[in-house]
Design a protein around this motif. Structure first.
Motif, PDB file in Angstrom:
ATOM      1  N   VAL A   1       0.838  -1.205   0.000  1.00 42.75           N
ATOM      2  CA  VAL A   1       0.000   0.000   0.000  1.00 42.75           C
ATOM      3  C   VAL A   1       0.881   1.266   0.000  1.00 42.75           C
ATOM      4  O   VAL A   1       0.655   2.191  -0.790  1.00 42.75           O
ATOM      5  N   ILE A   2       1.900   1.296   0.865  1.00 49.80           N
ATOM      6  CA  ILE A   2       2.775   2.478   0.942  1.00 49.80           C
ATOM      7  C   ILE A   2       3.523   2.673  -0.387  1.00 49.80           C
ATOM      8  O   ILE A   2       3.641   3.790  -0.892  1.00 49.80           O
ATOM      9  N   THR A   3       4.011   1.555  -0.972  1.00 46.99           N
ATOM     10  CA  THR A   3       4.703   1.651  -2.274  1.00 46.99           C
ATOM     11  C   THR A   3       3.760   2.238  -3.326  1.00 46.99           C
ATOM     12  O   THR A   3       4.141   3.140  -4.082  1.00 46.99           O
ATOM     13  N   ALA A   4       2.524   1.730  -3.352  1.00 43.35           N
ATOM     14  CA  ALA A   4       1.533   2.236  -4.331  1.00 43.35           C
ATOM     15  C   ALA A   4       1.275   3.719  -4.085  1.00 43.35           C
ATOM     16  O   ALA A   4       1.256   4.515  -5.035  1.00 43.35           O
ATOM     17  N   LEU A   5       1.114   4.115  -2.814  1.00 40.25           N
ATOM     18  CA  LEU A   5       0.835   5.525  -2.494  1.00 40.25           C
ATOM     19  C   LEU A   5       1.999   6.426  -2.924  1.00 40.25           C
ATOM     20  O   LEU A   5       1.777   7.491  -3.502  1.00 40.25           O
ATOM     21  N   ILE A   6       3.225   5.968  -2.660  1.00 43.26           N
ATOM     22  CA  ILE A   6       4.402   6.769  -3.056  1.00 43.26           C
ATOM     23  C   ILE A   6       4.385   7.000  -4.565  1.00 43.26           C
ATOM     24  O   ILE A   6       4.590   8.100  -5.056  1.00 43.26           O
ATOM     25  N   TRP A   7       4.071   5.926  -5.333  1.00 42.76           N
ATOM     26  CA  TRP A   7       4.119   6.041  -6.792  1.00 42.76           C
ATOM     27  C   TRP A   7       2.926   6.808  -7.344  1.00 42.76           C
ATOM     28  O   TRP A   7       3.037   7.474  -8.371  1.00 42.76           O
ATOM     29  N   ILE A   8       1.794   6.738  -6.664  1.00 41.56           N
ATOM     30  CA  ILE A   8       0.621   7.507  -7.122  1.00 41.56           C
ATOM     31  C   ILE A   8       0.847   8.995  -6.820  1.00 41.56           C
ATOM     32  O   ILE A   8       0.571   9.849  -7.651  1.00 41.56           O
ATOM     33  N   LEU A   9       1.380   9.288  -5.628  1.00 38.39           N
ATOM     34  CA  LEU A   9       1.550  10.688  -5.218  1.00 38.39           C
ATOM     35  C   LEU A   9       2.804  11.346  -5.836  1.00 38.39           C
ATOM     36  O   LEU A   9       2.816  12.559  -6.053  1.00 38.39           O
ATOM     37  N   ALA A  10       3.834  10.550  -6.127  1.00 40.54           N
ATOM     38  CA  ALA A  10       5.103  11.163  -6.593  1.00 40.54           C
ATOM     39  C   ALA A  10       4.999  11.602  -8.053  1.00 40.54           C
ATOM     40  O   ALA A  10       4.452  10.953  -8.874  1.00 40.54           O
TER      41      ALA A  10
END
Ligand code: HEM
Length: 129
Positions: free
Chosen positions: A120-129
Motif C-alpha cells: 500500500v505504501i509503495t503504491a501511495l508513493i508512486w501515485i503521489l510522486a
C-alpha cells in the motif's frame, strides 16, 4: 565409493517445517536487505552520472525510453517496495529485540499486515510522486 558427507544423516528440517507467514517475512527481510544493497549502488551510480553532466546523464535517459523504460520503472517500484518492507519489518525487529511480539499467531498476522502495508505504501508513493 560414497563419501562420509553422502552417508551422514540429514536434519529433517525440510520435512517438518510448515510454510508460515513469519518464515516468509524473515526470508523476505534477507532478500530485501540484499536488494537494498543493489539499489543503493544503483542510486550512487545515478548520482555520479547526474554530477558528471548532461552527456553522462544521457545514459540514464536512454534507459528510461521504450521497453528499457518499463524495466527501469519496475526496478524503481521494486526498490521502493524493498526499502519500505525492510524498514517496516526492521521496526518489528526492534520490538523482537525488546522481547515483544513472539506469539506465533500474532507474529504471523503482523507479517501479513507488514507485507500488505508495504504494498500500500509503495503504491501511495508512486501515485503521489
Ligand atoms: C539501504 C538500506 C539498507 C540496506 C542495504 C540493508 C541491508 C540489510 C542486510 C543485507 C541485512 C541482513 C539480512 C540477513 O542476512 O538476513 C539487514 C538486516 C537488518 N536490517 Fe537492514 N538494510 C537497510 C536498511 C534498513 C533499515 C532502514 C532498517 C530499520 C528501520 C533496517 C533494519 C534491519 C534489521 C533489524 C536487520 C537484522 C535482521 C535480523 O536480525 O535477522 N535495515 N539489512
Amino acid at each position: 565409493m560414497a563419501s562420509k558427507a553422502d552417508t551422514r544423516p540429514l536434519s529433517p528440517h525440510v520435512q517438518v517445517w510448515r510454510w508460515h507467514a513469519t518464515m516468509a517475512s524473515s526470508i523476505l527481510h534477507r532478500a530485501t536487505g540484499v536488494a537494498n544493497y543493489i539499489g543503493a549502488v544503483l542510486t550512487a551510480i545515478w548520482l555520479v552520472l547526474l554530477a558528471m553532466g548532461p552527456e553522462a546523464y544521457g545514459i540514464v535517459e536512454t534507459l528510461q525510453t521504450g521497453v528499457l523504460g518499463v524495466i527501469f520503472t519496475l526496478v524503481l517500484i521494486g526498490f521502493t517496495f524493498s526499502l519500505t518492507y525492510h524498514m517496516l519489518n526492521g521496526i518489528r525487529h526492534l520490538a523482537w529485540d525488546a522481547g515483544k511480539g513472539f506469539d506465533p499467531k500474532g507474529s504471523n498476522l503482523r507479517s501479513i499486515l507488514i507485507i500488505i502495508a508495504s504494498v500500500v505504501i509503495t503504491a501511495l508513493i508512486w501515485i503521489l510522486a
